[in-house]
Scaffold this active site. Sequence first.
Site, PDB file in Angstrom:
ATOM      1  N   ASP A   1      87.589   4.080  79.320  1.00  0.00           N
ATOM      2  CA  ASP A   1      88.751   4.765  79.888  1.00  0.00           C
ATOM      3  C   ASP A   1      89.210   4.142  81.199  1.00  0.00           C
ATOM      4  O   ASP A   1      88.540   3.260  81.753  1.00  0.00           O
ATOM      5  CB  ASP A   1      88.451   6.265  80.076  1.00  0.00           C
ATOM      6  CG  ASP A   1      87.106   6.518  80.759  1.00  0.00           C
ATOM      7  OD1 ASP A   1      86.531   5.570  81.318  1.00  0.00           O
ATOM      8  OD2 ASP A   1      86.640   7.664  80.727  1.00  0.00           O
TER       9      ASP A   1
ATOM     10  N   ASN B   1      81.942  19.323  82.422  1.00  0.00           N
ATOM     11  CA  ASN B   1      82.583  20.220  81.448  1.00  0.00           C
ATOM     12  C   ASN B   1      82.387  19.741  80.003  1.00  0.00           C
ATOM     13  O   ASN B   1      83.007  20.250  79.083  1.00  0.00           O
ATOM     14  CB  ASN B   1      84.087  20.350  81.749  1.00  0.00           C
ATOM     15  CG  ASN B   1      84.828  19.031  81.614  1.00  0.00           C
ATOM     16  OD1 ASN B   1      84.227  17.998  81.311  1.00  0.00           O
ATOM     17  ND2 ASN B   1      86.129  19.049  81.838  1.00  0.00           N
TER      18      ASN B   1
END
Length: 241
Positions: free
Chosen positions: A67, A136
């Site tokens: 990413d 998360n």
Amino acid sequence: MKLIVKKDYEEMSKKAADIMIEEIKGNPNIILGLATGSTPIGMYKRMIKRHKEGEVDFSNVKSFNLDEYVGLKGSNPSSYKYFMNENLFDHINIGKENTYIPDGNAKDLNLYSKEYDNLIKKMGGIDIQVLGIGTNGHIGFNEPAKELAVGTSIVKLTENTMKDNSRFFDNPEEIPNTAITMGMGSILKAKKILLLISGENKKEITKRLLENNKVTTQLPASFLLLHPDVTIIVDEKAYKK
Ligand code: GLP
């Protein structure tokens, strides 16, 4: 899924480097999938050290990163391109032309995302993908959501992730709210996956990941449960009950 629990960050990093180096020695033309964040830094340090000691050669290795932030120049110290050069590529004999990092400045980001997946495919696919995990449960920048993208795509970052990652920015306000990330399908196509988890702040998410034998888009890392060859190396701080 193979779970390896190590005493601390150093031991986790050592084991991860051992696995990566064995893979590279076994296949000098290997295609690596690489990750950023604080977790893999210790592993990269050991890979560099063992390269400098003459043990491992990267001259035929290729790599694809997971990413990148959208809109940051590669010269920006907070970009993942800069991170990879600084923490690995500048210190080993990999050809820079063989290191691919999603271009968060591409003119047509959607078209570019498709091309990124096509390129991985054309090169023969990722042999081993290194992953960290967000607090998360995100992997790459695939954030918990109602739906997850299959291929590389552009994503909006959650407040939680922007807060977690703002520590990598001189001015935390400057963190982009958009990123380009390999999708869940891009990640799951890797032949092997190595997930590294370290630290007290990952305790909750590790517990959620390991205790639920279910997949949910609200915990993107749970999709790894569907992959046939995943090794998780976790340190005691992240694993302890
Ligand atoms: C970022 C990256 C992820 C990485 C995560 C965890 O959000 N996009 O690929 O796994 O951070 O970072 P850290 O290892 O610093 O906890």
